[in-house]
Scaffold this motif. Structure first.
Motif, mmCIF file in Angstrom:
data_model
loop_
_atom_site.group_PDB
_atom_site.id
_atom_site.type_symbol
_atom_site.label_atom_id
_atom_site.label_comp_id
_atom_site.label_asym_id
_atom_site.label_seq_id
_atom_site.Cartn_x
_atom_site.Cartn_y
_atom_site.Cartn_z
ATOM 1 N N ASP A 170 0.898 -1.154 0.055
ATOM 2 C CA ASP A 170 0.079 -0.071 0.056
ATOM 3 C C ASP A 170 0.882 1.307 -0.082
ATOM 4 O O ASP A 170 0.296 2.289 -0.484
ATOM 5 N N ALA A 171 1.944 1.240 0.335
ATOM 6 C CA ALA A 171 3.064 2.263 0.496
ATOM 7 C C ALA A 171 4.380 1.856 0.412
ATOM 8 O O ALA A 171 4.713 0.627 0.832
ATOM 9 N N GLY A 172 5.271 2.641 -0.001
ATOM 10 C CA GLY A 172 6.799 2.389 0.027
ATOM 11 C C GLY A 172 7.477 3.573 0.439
ATOM 12 O O GLY A 172 7.294 4.715 0.155
ATOM 13 N N PHE A 173 8.410 3.286 1.348
ATOM 14 C CA PHE A 173 9.233 4.511 1.997
ATOM 15 C C PHE A 173 10.739 4.176 1.769
ATOM 16 O O PHE A 173 11.357 3.206 1.844
ATOM 17 N N VAL A 174 11.356 5.237 0.985
ATOM 18 C CA VAL A 174 12.643 5.242 0.493
ATOM 19 C C VAL A 174 13.639 5.375 1.716
ATOM 20 O O VAL A 174 14.141 6.569 2.037
ATOM 21 N N LEU A 175 13.791 4.262 2.669
ATOM 22 C CA LEU A 175 14.739 4.182 3.847
ATOM 23 C C LEU A 175 15.666 3.130 3.655
ATOM 24 O O LEU A 175 15.286 2.126 3.526
ATOM 25 N N SER A 176 16.943 3.525 3.167
ATOM 26 C CA SER A 176 17.938 2.671 2.969
ATOM 27 C C SER A 176 19.281 2.870 3.836
ATOM 28 O O SER A 176 19.386 3.742 4.569
ATOM 29 N N ASP A 177 19.982 1.798 4.480
ATOM 30 C CA ASP A 177 20.936 1.713 5.174
ATOM 31 C C ASP A 177 22.278 1.619 4.385
ATOM 32 O O ASP A 177 23.219 1.306 4.840
ATOM 33 N N HIS A 178 22.190 2.102 3.143
ATOM 34 C CA HIS A 178 23.435 2.343 2.130
ATOM 35 C C HIS A 178 23.566 3.603 1.790
ATOM 36 O O HIS A 178 22.502 4.453 1.521
ATOM 37 N N ALA A 179 24.659 4.180 1.520
ATOM 38 C CA ALA A 179 24.876 5.433 0.985
ATOM 39 C C ALA A 179 24.335 5.487 -0.394
ATOM 40 O O ALA A 179 24.168 4.609 -1.304
ATOM 41 N N ASP A 180 23.666 6.645 -0.774
ATOM 42 C CA ASP A 180 23.027 7.076 -2.028
ATOM 43 C C ASP A 180 24.339 7.543 -2.762
ATOM 44 O O ASP A 180 25.568 7.255 -2.423
ATOM 45 N N TRP A 181 24.128 7.883 -4.072
ATOM 46 C CA TRP A 181 24.820 8.358 -5.268
ATOM 47 C C TRP A 181 25.836 9.313 -4.682
ATOM 48 O O TRP A 181 27.085 9.298 -4.727
ATOM 49 N N ASN A 182 25.363 10.360 -4.104
ATOM 50 C CA ASN A 182 26.246 11.630 -3.508
ATOM 51 C C ASN A 182 27.095 10.974 -2.486
ATOM 52 O O ASN A 182 28.071 11.639 -2.088
ATOM 53 N N GLY A 183 26.633 10.332 -1.604
ATOM 54 C CA GLY A 183 27.261 9.824 -0.538
ATOM 55 C C GLY A 183 28.102 9.010 -0.721
ATOM 56 O O GLY A 183 29.389 8.963 -0.312
ATOM 57 N N LEU A 184 28.219 8.318 -1.930
ATOM 58 C CA LEU A 184 29.382 7.418 -2.270
ATOM 59 C C LEU A 184 30.406 8.239 -2.800
ATOM 60 O O LEU A 184 31.608 7.975 -2.629
ATOM 61 N N LEU A 185 29.996 9.500 -3.695
ATOM 62 C CA LEU A 185 31.270 10.233 -4.367
ATOM 63 C C LEU A 185 31.721 10.959 -3.375
ATOM 64 O O LEU A 185 32.987 11.163 -3.457
ATOM 65 N N GLY A 186 30.916 11.491 -2.250
ATOM 66 C CA GLY A 186 31.629 12.347 -1.462
ATOM 67 C C GLY A 186 32.483 11.599 -0.370
ATOM 68 O O GLY A 186 33.482 12.252 -0.238
ATOM 69 N N THR A 187 32.067 10.386 -0.095
ATOM 70 C CA THR A 187 33.267 9.752 0.608
ATOM 71 C C THR A 187 34.396 9.346 -0.023
ATOM 72 O O THR A 187 35.418 9.581 0.601
ATOM 73 N N ILE A 188 34.062 8.762 -1.039
ATOM 74 C CA ILE A 188 35.621 8.530 -1.763
ATOM 75 C C ILE A 188 36.467 9.717 -2.134
ATOM 76 O O ILE A 188 37.614 9.757 -1.942
ATOM 77 N N GLN A 189 35.630 10.753 -2.416
ATOM 78 C CA GLN A 189 36.759 12.080 -2.639
ATOM 79 C C GLN A 189 37.186 12.553 -1.279
ATOM 80 O O GLN A 189 38.501 12.877 -1.228
ATOM 81 N N ALA A 190 36.462 12.275 0.040
ATOM 82 C CA ALA A 190 37.115 12.733 1.327
ATOM 83 C C ALA A 190 38.108 11.793 1.623
ATOM 84 O O ALA A 190 38.977 12.082 2.492
ATOM 85 N N THR A 191 38.367 10.495 1.342
ATOM 86 C CA THR A 191 39.203 9.822 1.817
ATOM 87 C C THR A 191 40.587 10.152 1.173
ATOM 88 O O THR A 191 41.740 9.981 1.539
ATOM 89 N N GLY A 192 40.532 10.665 0.200
ATOM 90 C CA GLY A 192 41.820 11.107 -0.523
ATOM 91 C C GLY A 192 42.305 10.001 -1.297
ATOM 92 O O GLY A 192 43.826 10.134 -1.576
ATOM 93 N N ALA A 193 41.819 8.873 -1.560
ATOM 94 C CA ALA A 193 42.200 7.759 -1.955
ATOM 95 C C ALA A 193 43.008 7.766 -3.558
ATOM 96 O O ALA A 193 42.198 8.394 -4.133
#
Length: 340
Positions: free
Chosen positions: A268-291
């Motif tokens: 009857d309903a769906g809520f976008v609740l995830s325990d994973h990083a979204d696209w911006n979270g992934l990119l921001g993390t990768i950049q912040a590590t300086g890897a």
């Protein structure tokens, strides 16, 4: 290379141990307690203090050693430390340092602090191994506070119609966030046995959670009327769920971002609740590590790796056996749900 990619998992030859191996090994360092990352059969497990009781509940008696975040230990000369990943309770990134090299294995992670899993910590490194479960630009999460409010409004509306609210979410990680979301409503919360088992394991780790009641054959329809029920995906469409009639069903998952998935779940309903990083979270993390080097594992690894290379960050895909339990359960794919 400090880590190599083998048919058993991520192997550190200098320390002679594996990280989240998917075949039985002598020494395993575990990022978190989801069963695609923490498997039965290893001789020795190292994990975070909060993860230990979860592994005991899922895997039974084994040789477990646990440490806290930012408490380094040495394994055969390799400096190993755990750092908050924010994915679920106890989830950790694994930092390895040896011979002047620093590698970080993310495990699964999310960058928004959910208030119960530990706030994600960026760990600077030379090489970063990242997940990519939601590694496409379409996945862009709404803030948790807004999602929680949406859930509470949905439950309140159902109660006004004298309907039970059945909320579907993975038993470890998602269920605890759903419970936190509905706690301010001060309504009785009933849970499926799989959720109950994880709830008890988390309590045994010394973490406080709101009170829940286990659904049993003795639970009456009068008790359930207008209440809140939290259940895993295996309960969808099962005889177990029919006892709550009249009821409305909602699915909590990052996959609900894609139009049509609510209908596919017959919800009857769906809520976008995830325990994973979204696209911006992934990119921001990768950049912040300086890897300088980024290896991309399970999910949309091809898309993310290609994007990173286009942006001048060296990247390669790595084939693993992760993502076989939690992500599939949330997306509605067939999984082994014997424990549920």
């Amino acid at each position: 290379m400090l880590l190599s990619f083998t048919d058993k998992g991520l192997y550190c030859a200098a320390g002679d141990f594996y990280i989240d191996p998917w075949r039985p090994v002598n020494k395993a360092v575990i990022t978190h307690a989801h069963s695609d990352h923490a498997r039965w059969g290893h001789k020795y497990y190292l994990c975070h203090h909060y993860t230990k009781p979860l592994l005991q509940a899922r895997l039974g008696d084994n040789y477990y050693e646990s440490i806290g975040w930012n408490e380094p230990i040495y394994i055969n000369g390799v400096k190993v430390s755990l750092h908050p990943a924010g994915h679920i309770i106890g989830s950790s990134q694994i930092r390895l340092e040896h011979g002047g090299e620093v590698w970080v294995v993310s495990g699964d992670y999310k960058t928004e602090d959910d208030g119960i899993s530990g706030a994600f910590e960026v760990v600077p490194c030379h090489t970063f191994i990242t997940e990519s479960t939601f590694g496409l630009p379409i996945y862009n999460w709404k803030k948790q506070a807004g999602i929680y409010e949406d859930i509470r409004q949905w439950v309140t509306h159902n109660a006004e119609q004298f309907n039970t609210s059945v909320i579907i979410g993975y038993s470890l990680g998602k269920a605890q966030r759903i419970l936190t979301a509905v706690a301010p409503l001060e309504k009785p919360v009933y849970v499926h046995g799989a959720v109950w088992n994880m709830h008890q394991a988390i309590l045994s780790a010394g973490i406080a959670l709101p009170q829940v009641h286990r659904v049993t054959p003795e639970t009456t329809k009068a008790e359930l009327k207008g209440s809140i029920v939290i259940a895993p995906s295996s309960a969808e469409g099962s005889p177990w769920i029919r006892r709550f009639s009249p009821y409305n069903v909602a699915v909590c998952s990052g996959w609900m971002q894609v139009r049509g998935n609510v209908r596919r779940h017959n919800a009857d309903a769906g809520f976008v609740l995830s325990d994973h990083a979204d696209w911006n979270g992934l990119l921001g993390t990768i950049q912040a590590t300086g890897a300088e080097r980024v290896y991309v594992t399970h999910g949309f690894q091809s898309a993310l790796s290609r994007y990173l290379n286009e942006k001048g960050i060296w990247s390669a895909e790595v084939k693993t056996e992760y993502g076989g339990e939690e992500e599939n359960a949330e997306s509605g794919k067939a999984v082994n749900t014997a424990e549920e």
